[in-house]
Design a protein around this motif. Structure first.
Motif, short mmCIF file in Angstrom:
data_model
loop_
_atom_site.label_atom_id
_atom_site.label_comp_id
_atom_site.label_asym_id
_atom_site.label_seq_id
_atom_site.Cartn_x
_atom_site.Cartn_y
_atom_site.Cartn_z
N LEU A 60 0.87 -1.18 0.00
CA LEU A 60 0.00 0.00 0.00
C LEU A 60 0.90 1.22 0.00
O LEU A 60 1.69 1.41 0.93
CB LEU A 60 -0.91 0.00 1.23
N ALA A 61 0.81 2.05 -1.05
CA ALA A 61 1.76 3.15 -1.18
C ALA A 61 1.08 4.40 -1.69
O ALA A 61 0.09 4.35 -2.44
CB ALA A 61 2.90 2.75 -2.13
N LEU A 62 1.64 5.54 -1.29
CA LEU A 62 1.22 6.85 -1.77
C LEU A 62 2.26 7.34 -2.76
O LEU A 62 3.44 7.46 -2.43
CB LEU A 62 1.08 7.82 -0.61
N HIS A 63 1.84 7.61 -4.00
CA HIS A 63 2.75 8.07 -5.06
C HIS A 63 2.55 9.57 -5.26
O HIS A 63 1.43 10.03 -5.49
CB HIS A 63 2.45 7.33 -6.37
N ARG A 64 3.66 10.31 -5.21
CA ARG A 64 3.60 11.76 -5.43
C ARG A 64 4.79 12.20 -6.27
O ARG A 64 5.87 11.59 -6.21
CB ARG A 64 3.59 12.51 -4.10
N GLY A 65 4.57 13.26 -7.05
CA GLY A 65 5.65 13.81 -7.87
C GLY A 65 5.42 15.27 -8.15
O GLY A 65 4.31 15.79 -8.01
N ASP A 66 6.49 15.96 -8.57
CA ASP A 66 6.39 17.38 -8.90
C ASP A 66 5.34 17.60 -9.99
O ASP A 66 5.36 16.93 -11.03
CB ASP A 66 7.74 17.90 -9.40
N ASP A 67 4.43 18.53 -9.74
CA ASP A 67 3.44 18.94 -10.73
C ASP A 67 2.56 17.79 -11.22
O ASP A 67 2.05 17.81 -12.34
CB ASP A 67 4.13 19.60 -11.94
N GLU A 68 2.39 16.75 -10.41
CA GLU A 68 1.53 15.63 -10.77
C GLU A 68 0.55 15.36 -9.63
O GLU A 68 0.90 15.53 -8.46
CB GLU A 68 2.35 14.36 -11.03
N GLN A 69 -0.66 14.95 -9.99
CA GLN A 69 -1.60 14.58 -8.94
C GLN A 69 -1.17 13.26 -8.32
O GLN A 69 -0.88 12.29 -9.01
CB GLN A 69 -3.02 14.43 -9.50
N GLY A 70 -1.11 13.24 -7.00
CA GLY A 70 -0.72 12.01 -6.32
C GLY A 70 -1.84 10.99 -6.33
O GLY A 70 -3.00 11.28 -6.64
N TYR A 71 -1.49 9.77 -5.99
CA TYR A 71 -2.49 8.71 -5.94
C TYR A 71 -2.02 7.60 -5.00
O TYR A 71 -0.82 7.41 -4.76
CB TYR A 71 -2.76 8.12 -7.33
N TRP A 72 -2.99 6.90 -4.45
CA TRP A 72 -2.73 5.72 -3.63
C TRP A 72 -2.78 4.49 -4.53
O TRP A 72 -3.61 4.40 -5.42
CB TRP A 72 -3.79 5.58 -2.54
N LEU A 73 -1.89 3.54 -4.26
CA LEU A 73 -1.86 2.31 -5.04
C LEU A 73 -1.80 1.13 -4.08
O LEU A 73 -0.92 1.06 -3.22
CB LEU A 73 -0.65 2.29 -5.97
#
Length: 515
Positions: A60-73
């Motif tokens: 279970l992970a939270l993905h985030r990046g510069d200028d991108e909408q984050g999401y849970w996977l």
């Protein structure tokens, strides 16, 4: 909103953290390179304090990046699928957001009541270089990452490296040239992705229990204890997998969860002399209660399909009134209530305690000294004892002097004894081989007949209820009465055939390996 994605594999090359970017100038066919601004990408893993999700193969992970909408996977250990569940991160989410409720519900059976919080992070500082040919033709992209992996909590670990990945390369010649440049920079093909390395750091290491001897806590290889604990571990794992499927609302999941629980319970009962019963008896009771809690949902599913199909096959002149519509309305309510009850059970304290105890059973099997005996010599005695239990139950069920009002219960008792024997034989089959396989095959016809008999018992009760409801609503319940009569006749035929079926299954050549 939840959607699904599918993992894809790529060819990644990896080197030391201090390795620089590979030289990309003067590549064959490349007119110039476009380098995009550097970006930072983070994958933050969430788990319980003791990393229970990682131990179960769940990520279970939270993905985030510069200028991108984050999401849970959420990645589940489905085995035959690479499917993942994705939930978008709200644009106004705080720096440390809570796990979405829909994902928390799916992993509740593993996490129990423990909170989910960050336990590790993969951080990538990324540079992407696009390779262009004549006329600005796209030839491919080289992704260069500086990767840092760190665990969080009371004990921290970390590792870092450089990796590159070619994407959408136009031709084999350019691909070969890129691999040569990667090698010159000290980069070699990677055997695993960064997320897999984080998995390795997070996954708890199983340690032998104190005082273990020989083959360790699960018994010496070839011993009766080793055969039993291997079977128990496989089906405790199956319970965990089916728990996830039930929470996702997948077809047949409740049935498979119930079967896995029954297999564990039957093995604990059939081989109780190999185990410390002070630890296993509470498990047997808990698994029995779980089976009872799951039964209404499974029964409703089976009955709905059985009655719907029987009505469809009924002669038109006997299918009077809107009976199919009545069945659909009735079971829509029954199945919804049963499904809600199942989820309430899986979210309950008793189930959480049971799952914890099952995990402990696998980690610290309570084997007795007798469990150290060779499996080929020891297991047949336990299967034989279980087989004689079935023999007594069938003898009681086919007794012509037994009153009719007791016969259904007696046949059902034989059915339960048959299932216990089936699962006891499954434990022994890897060690015994062909004899156990032949014995299991000889019982199939009997088991099927006993199961069909019980289906008619449950169906007749349901048909009687549906007929009464139809009458109360002013509808015609004649068709339900016809099906009731046919099920009564089917049950009588099975009862007549049972003595011969049992005699064929219980032949000496089938059970000669039993003790």
């Amino acid at each position: 909103m939840t959607d699904t994605t599918t993992r894809t594999e790529s060819r990644i090359h990896r080197g030391a953290a201090e390795a620089g970017a590979p030289r990309l100038t003067a590549l064959p066919g490349v007119a110039h390179e476009d380098t995009a601004p550097q970006r930072v990408l983070e994958v933050e893993r969430y788990d319980t304090p003791d990393h229970r999700l990682a131990a179960a193969g769940i990520a279970l992970a939270l993905h985030r990046g510069d200028d991108e909408q984050g999401y849970w996977l959420l990645e589940l250990p489905d085995g035959d699928s690479a499917e993942q569940l994705r939930v978008a991160l709200a644009p106004d989410a705080p720096p440390n957001p809570e796990v979405p409720g829909e994902l928390t519900e799916l992993v509740r059976g593993v996490a129990r009541k423990d909170p989910l919080h960050p336990v590790g992070r993969v951080r990538r500082v990324r540079t992407e270089t696009r390779l262009r040919g004549d006329g600005e033709r796209a030839l491919g992209t080289v992704v260069h990452d500086h990767v840092t992996i760190a665990t969080q909590g009371r004990s921290t670990q970390g590792v870092a490296w450089t990796e590159v990945e070619p994407r959408d390369v136009a031709d084999d010649g350019l691909g070969a040239a890129l691999r040569q440049r990667f090698a010159e920079a000290g980069l070699r093909p990677a055997t695993s992705a960064a997320e897999a390395e984080l998995d390795r750091l997070l996954r708890p290491v199983a340690r032998p229990s104190r005082g273990s001897r020989g083959g360790g806590k699960r018994g010496k290889p070839g011993s009766a204890g080793a055969a039993l604990t291997e079977y128990l571990a496989a089906h405790v794992e199956r319970i965990a997998a089916e728990d996830l499927r039930v929470r996702r609302g997948e077809p047949d999941a409740v049935h498979q969860l119930r079967v896995a629980a029954r297999r564990v319970r039957s093995a604990l009962q059939a081989y109780r002399r190999l185990l410390d019963r002070d630890r296993t008896e509470p498990l047997v009771d808990g698994l029995r209660e779980l089976g009872r809690a799951l039964a209404p949902a499974r029964d409703a599913e089976v009955l709905h399909e059985r009655i719907r199909t029987s009505l469809a096959d009924l002669e038109p002149e006997l299918r009077l009134g809107p009976v199919q519509a009545q069945v659909t309305r009735h079971y829509a309510r029954v199945e919804a209530e049963a499904a809600a009850a199942v989820l309430a059970t899986l979210d309950g304290e008793a189930y959480a305690r049971l799952r914890t105890a099952l995990d402990d059973l696998v980690q610290r099997p309570p084997l007795t000294k007798r469990a150290a005996r060779p499996a080929r010599k020891e297991l047949p005695a336990h299967v034989g004892r279980t087989a004689r239990r079935l023999d007594r139950a069938v003898t009681t069920a086919v007794d012509p002097g037994r009153p009719d009002d007791e016969r259904d219960v007696a046949v059902h008792s034989a059915r339960k004894a048959g299932k216990r024997l089936r699962y006891a034989t499954e434990v022994a089959r890897p060690a015994i081989g062909k004899d156990a396989k032949r014995f299991a095959k000889s019982l199939k016809g009997l088991q099927k007949a006993l199961g069909e008999h019980q289906d008619t018992v449950v169906a007749r009760d349901a048909l009687r209820e549906l007929g009464a409801l139809a009458h109360a609503d002013g509808e015609n319940g004649f068709a339900f009465g016809v099906l009731h009569g046919r099920d009564t006749a089917r049950a009588a035929r099975i009862e007549e055939d049972l003595p011969q079926m049992w005699a064929e299954a219980w032949q000496r050549r089938n059970r000669r390996w039993l003790r």
